[in-house]
Design a protein around this motif. Sequence first.
Motif: not given
Length: 231
Positions: A213-227
């Motif tokens: 619920s609080h990821p440190i590896y795969i981050e969500t960039v709100w409105g843009a995607g994932y990194r």
Amino acid sequence: MKTILIIEDNQEIAELERDFLEAAGITAEIAETGTDGLDRALHQDYDLVLLDIMLPGLDGFEVCRRLRAEKDVPILMVSAKREDIDKIRGLGLGADDYIIKPFSPMELVARVKAHIARYERLTAGAQAANAAVIHCGDLTIETDKHRVFVGPKEVTLTHKEFELLVFLARNQGIVFNRERLFEKVWGYDAEGDTATVMVHINRIREKIEPDPSHPIYIETVWGAGYRMKEC
């Protein structure tokens, strides 16, 4: 020649699928019940399993669960009802993709070919092209051996989850929207249902993140995607 297993109780539909696949150079065998299909998929080697949901004996959900627990083979699920797609997403069954009836036979052939080609590149081409180990914090990805570790513990990913993780890990810090990830990892244009990407991201997080619920590896960039975070 590639061989796939069609698990479909409607003989007319199964034979139509087989005819189009064989016209494209892919051998297709048919199982008409979930029980028979699971038995054949477990004891024979196929390049892909095309799995209908509504089946006599075992339904497609149960077949997928049992098959994924034993083998890492591409699974393309087929449904006649959109409500079933919510179940596929929610249960995280391990299917690589799904397609809704009625569908274009050419779309079916394209998806089957794409999944087989991606799986081959992952399992056979990784040694030649990208025989490397990627480290990120406690996360270790052995791309040539198809292995992932969190600290000393090995975690098991399906081939599609692994490929998605490797793609993000090799492009750390770069934000990709779902359409772009769908195109890069699934191997065809983003006209399909890109919610598949979100499902796979969530499944990966459940396996590699200390707190999904609080990821440190795969981050969500709100409105843009994932990194993938830069390590």
